[in-house]
Design a protein around this motif. Structure first.
Motif, PDB file in Angstrom:
ATOM      1  N   GLY A 159       0.774  -1.235   0.000  1.00  0.00           N
ATOM      2  CA  GLY A 159       0.000   0.000   0.000  1.00  0.00           C
ATOM      3  C   GLY A 159       0.804   1.284   0.000  1.00  0.00           C
ATOM      4  N   THR A 160       2.134   1.195   0.039  1.00  0.00           N
ATOM      5  CA  THR A 160       2.965   2.398   0.030  1.00  0.00           C
ATOM      6  C   THR A 160       4.063   2.244  -1.014  1.00  0.00           C
ATOM      7  N   ALA A 161       4.885   3.279  -1.144  1.00  0.00           N
ATOM      8  CA  ALA A 161       6.015   3.194  -2.075  1.00  0.00           C
ATOM      9  C   ALA A 161       6.903   2.017  -1.685  1.00  0.00           C
ATOM     10  N   CYS A 162       7.422   1.316  -2.677  1.00  0.00           N
ATOM     11  CA  CYS A 162       8.294   0.170  -2.406  1.00  0.00           C
ATOM     12  C   CYS A 162       9.605   0.648  -1.785  1.00  0.00           C
ATOM     13  N   SER A 163      10.149  -0.166  -0.918  1.00  0.00           N
ATOM     14  CA  SER A 163      11.381   0.172  -0.203  1.00  0.00           C
ATOM     15  C   SER A 163      12.569  -0.565  -0.809  1.00  0.00           C
ATOM     16  N   THR A 164      13.742   0.001  -0.629  1.00  0.00           N
ATOM     17  CA  THR A 164      14.969  -0.692  -1.033  1.00  0.00           C
ATOM     18  C   THR A 164      15.501  -1.542   0.110  1.00  0.00           C
ATOM     19  N   ASN A 165      14.895  -1.419   1.300  1.00  0.00           N
ATOM     20  CA  ASN A 165      15.291  -2.218   2.458  1.00  0.00           C
ATOM     21  C   ASN A 165      14.700  -3.620   2.359  1.00  0.00           C
ATOM     22  N   TRP A 166      15.099  -4.480   3.284  1.00  0.00           N
ATOM     23  CA  TRP A 166      14.600  -5.848   3.342  1.00  0.00           C
ATOM     24  C   TRP A 166      13.213  -5.884   3.963  1.00  0.00           C
ATOM     25  N   TYR A 167      12.342  -6.723   3.436  1.00  0.00           N
ATOM     26  CA  TYR A 167      11.025  -7.004   4.012  1.00  0.00           C
ATOM     27  C   TYR A 167      11.129  -8.329   4.750  1.00  0.00           C
TER      28      TYR A 167
END
Length: 176
Positions: free
Chosen positions: A34-42
């Motif tokens: 639901g938000t901008a994609c992150s470059t961090n780990w999920y």
């Protein structure tokens, strides 16, 4: 004045034709949970949403694929949110076409998933620890491994003869 019907006798008619000449491709954006994609780990599955916008003829179809580096070709027709769940780096490749058959260039979003916790093992005097008693000082070391993803940020431990102590001491090296 001749007032006959168009196309009969000496009557000519003028017709107005509007030509739609749209050449601008649509634009597709990607959202993660639901938000901008992150470059961090999920550390859990990611719900991916693709949103096509086109100010001309309108969006016709959005295509996508997910791979772990093999370079797939987007052939899946997008119909709603999908999950990216494989541990490690994942790549979502996607593009859209509009109703005038304009096609945007394929885009790629890197998504990193690490749902597997790291594993820590204890070594006593550089060997597997014994379940029995030691009659001299023991040099202890912690070996941590996160083979599936983001790596180990910190390892914590506690020394107590009471079960259930809180692991609040950060491991920085061998201890006795």
């Amino acid at each position: 004045a001749n007032t006959g019907q168009c196309g009969t006798g000496n009557v000519t008619c003028a017709e107005s034709v509007t030509a739609n000449n749209e050449t601008t491709p649509p634009v597709t954006t990607i959202r993660c949970n639901g938000t901008a994609c992150s470059t961090n780990w999920y550390n859990a599955n990611i719900a991916v949403t693709l949103i096509c916008t086109d100010s001309g003829s309108g969006c016709k179809t959005t295509y996508y694929c997910v791979d772990q580096g093999a370079g797939c070709s987007p052939t899946n027709v997008y119909s709603g949110a999908f999950a990216v769940s494989a541990d490690g780096p994942n790549y979502v490749r996607y593009y859209s076409k509009d109703n005038a058959n304009n096609t945007e260039a394929t885009k790629v979003q890197s998504l990193k998933v690490d749902k597997t916790p790291p594993v820590t093992t204890v070594k006593c005097n550089n060997l597997t620890c014994s379940a029995g008693w030691y009659n001299s000082s023991v040099s202890m070391s912690l070996i941590f491994n996160d083979s599936t993803g983001s790596g180990c940020q910190n390892t914590y431990y506690c020394l107590s003869q009471i079960a259930g102590c809180a692991q609040t001491t950060a491991y920085t090296g061998t201890f006795s």
